[in-house]
Scaffold this active site. Sequence first.
Site, PDB file in Angstrom:
ATOM      1  N   HIS A 141     -10.141   4.285   7.201  1.00  0.00           N
ATOM      2  CA  HIS A 141      -8.765   3.764   7.269  1.00  0.00           C
ATOM      3  C   HIS A 141      -8.439   2.287   7.546  1.00  0.00           C
ATOM      4  CE1 HIS A 141      -4.850   3.434   9.453  1.00  0.00           C
ATOM      5  NE2 HIS A 141      -4.541   4.328   8.744  1.00  0.00           N
ATOM      6  N   CYS A 190      -8.461   6.112  -8.635  1.00  0.00           N
ATOM      7  CA  CYS A 190      -7.577   5.439  -7.798  1.00  0.00           C
ATOM      8  C   CYS A 190      -8.242   5.176  -6.395  1.00  0.00           C
ATOM      9  CB  CYS A 190      -6.271   6.123  -7.584  1.00  0.00           C
ATOM     10  SG  CYS A 190      -6.613   7.643  -7.002  1.00  0.00           S
TER      11      CYS A 190
HETATM   12  C1  PEP Z   1      -9.611   9.084  -2.288  1.00  0.00           C
HETATM   13  O1  PEP Z   1      -9.825  10.066  -1.681  1.00  0.00           O
HETATM   14  O2  PEP Z   1     -10.271   8.345  -3.495  1.00  0.00           O
HETATM   15  C2  PEP Z   1      -8.330   8.273  -2.403  1.00  0.00           C
HETATM   16  C3  PEP Z   1      -7.767   7.340  -3.176  1.00  0.00           C
HETATM   17  O3  PEP Z   1      -7.456   8.986  -1.297  1.00  0.00           O
HETATM   18  P1  PEP Z   1      -7.463   8.480   0.186  1.00  0.00           P
HETATM   19  O4  PEP Z   1      -8.485   7.165   0.394  1.00  0.00           O
HETATM   20  O5  PEP Z   1      -6.233   8.264   0.484  1.00  0.00           O
HETATM   21  O6  PEP Z   1      -8.117   9.819   0.818  1.00  0.00           O
END
Ligand code: PEP
Length: 854
Positions: free
Chosen positions: A426, A802
């Site tokens: 995070h 992403c």
């Molecule tokens: C991922 O899991 O790659 C993603 C972009 O989502 P998050 O980092 O919010 O879990």
Amino acid sequence: MQHQDPYITLISETAPVATSTHGGRAKCLQRLVRLSLPVPQTVALSFKAVNDIAEGRLPPMAELLEPFGENPLLCVRPSSEDPDWGGPSAVLNIGMNDATHARLSAQIGETAALALYKSFIRTYSVHVERLDPDMFEDLPASGPEALSEALRAYREETEEEFPQDAGVQLSAVLKSMARAWRGTTARLLRQAKGAPADAGLGLVVQEMALGLGNEGECGSGVMQLVSSSTGLPRITGRYLSQSQHREALREDSRSLYLARDERGPSLEELEPEAYARLVEYCELMRFRLREEMQTEFTIENGNVHVLDALRVSRSSRAAVRIAVALAEDGVIPRDEALCRVDPRALNEMLHRQVDPSAERDLLGSGIAASPGAATGRLVFSAAAAQAAKARGEASILVRRETGPEDIRGMHAAAAVMTERGGITSHAAVIGRGLGLPCVVSCSGLGFDMKLERLKAADGRVLKAGDIVTVDGTNGAILAGETPLIEAARDDAFQSMMSWAWDYCDIGIRANADTPADAEVARRFDAQGIGLCRTEHMFFDPGRLTVMREMIFADAPADRRTALDRLLPMQRADFTELFRIMQGKPVCIRLFDPPLHEFLPSDRAGLRELAEALSLPLSDVTRRVEALSEYNPMLGMRGVRLGITVPEIYEMQARAIFEATIEASRDGAPVVPEIMIPLVSAKREVEMVKTRVDAVAAAVRNETGKNFTYRLGVMVETPRAALRAGEIAPHAAFLSFGTNDLTQMTYGLSRDDAGKFMSAYVKQGVFPEDPFHTLDTDGVGELLMIGAERGRAARPDLILSICGEHGGNAESIAFCRDAGFDYVSCSPFRVPVARLAAAQLRIRPTLPPRAFKTS
Ligand code: PEP
Ligand code: MG
């Protein structure tokens, strides 16, 4: 003259000297010879020759010494393939003996000759014979007995006379340098800089141009035409009369500036002709070697000699400016300028950095999770960070790990450091999004959150209010205030970015959660938002309470009431995002995290919540406990919430559609993209799609306005990748969330991997941290399978990634090859991604370590 031994080469315009066989320094010296610069006679020893020397097979010494005549005075320097790989230090004045001492005494004066001889005896004893430096400690510093004492000390230690033969001295120097290259420390150091295990060392043997004497000006120095820190044109360097090598660069008040300077006397004033010649040589080098070079020179009785030239070391910012200026001056083409800068350098220059020349007082280190540097007072809670901000004080937020409730504190802090976490935890993800320096997994620094203390490995204890500097680029925590250099987004950066556009052949979008992120994304010309994590919008104090009411609602009707209050807030969020992006695509991910992340975890928070909801504390505690999960990352989150608590997604879909109508009213038409997270089965998509379509139809009916939208799937579970063929018919796009996909493919918690990742990488279990560098073998295979099966089922399917890998050059290469439409990364990495993509188009086989900054 061509030597008999093919591995010993007298450097001439035509001699067979190559970087791959003789090293970069030898090749560069040949280029200088070709420019007719006054380079002293130099012989290059190839990698093969030096390898033989290390194994005890010396080259024919008479042949090697022949070009230097009787009683030579020589220096030997390393010449590795890449100058950055280093090598043993240069040894000067080889050939000093009693006879040369006598000759030089007449030529340059007794004192200078004596100092030279004495210093050579010392260097030879310590660096070649590996004797204890202490043996010279108590010897007289000057006077005739200084020399005899040094010679006596040598005799006593070695039981031999100091060698008088230049050939003997040179052989010993060559042997010691060749063997030093094989030492473990040297090998590890160069391998850390990207050298292959079998990297060779060449050596250059050069006639000394003394820099000492009394018939006219004598001395030595270095000159370059640009500043190493900014890259701006400025004649930089120092000159010191009666000196050799790089002595002028030592802290010496007698060193002169080169160009006229109000801070003190300059070479330009002292020796204008020599100065003008040097500038001319440097300019010629820039033009013909097509690079900014640092020139090492001596002036001997007024005559300039060029001993060596090295690529100017440079900060990230200078690297960009130098490349752009070379292209603008027509020295190199634009595409080459683009390939001269490491894309990562752009990320660095967009953030403040610790001044590379500053002293660093290291307290501890961790994973460099978000680049940039900041100094501030330690605070141990988000509330304290906000209070510090209110007082106008910079703070460093210290947490074991951050969670959504820390976001406001992160906004208020100047940097963040956490005890746990990895590159996709995070703190790291939010830090990069905010452009906030962040170091995670600082496990060596004992965190005592109760007492609000940190304990460094050396025993120092830091408490709340103490000042530290967080270096998020290098993963270091430094004591006190450390000098920083400012971020730069100057005209050179803008030029480089606009040139990169001409070559970039894959879309680059930004991950942006807030209007502030979106502003940064637009400033960097992102082609849209590839991921908006909507949950971050709920942590505003006003919204959090409503969110909690929604979570605590027993009946769907109560839940809807709470969601009705959240709806206008979300609508306003999305309207603003759409407006900022001015018609560019915005991909909004529906709610993803487990609900309990929105609930308090400590007693005080629970009590506050009970008050706000007018519920007994025991009720609230029970509900919070009921929502807790053994493994929340694999639990009730993402689309699983969308299926079981459908009202949340319905509210979000409505907010998106109403915002679409709103933003299209006075701006470019908006086509929103809605993304479903954590999908693992086709049926999940079908069900969410049916509901979202129904909301769209309702909004169209209510408003009488038409709009279109795209619904897509975030591929984050291995199953979604494997079943892409049946999912794709229901999805306009698949966006690979490589953070979760990496976590699930390896079965490796992205929040806990930091604890052992460095041990894994050090021991070669993993070549790199897969959360940082895309695992093209395993995770990559899933990406390929997903892409192929998805496209086979739906040829117009839009493909992207992403996850945090989106901004890495290696991942971009992978996505480009796999025919992806775009990558999406944190806003500050958009320029990095764009440059990396341009480079891949220009030189698809550019080696990853082709760039160098200082
Ligand atoms: C991922 O899991 O790659 C993603 C972009 O989502 P998050 O980092 O919010 O879990
Ligand atoms: Mg995810």
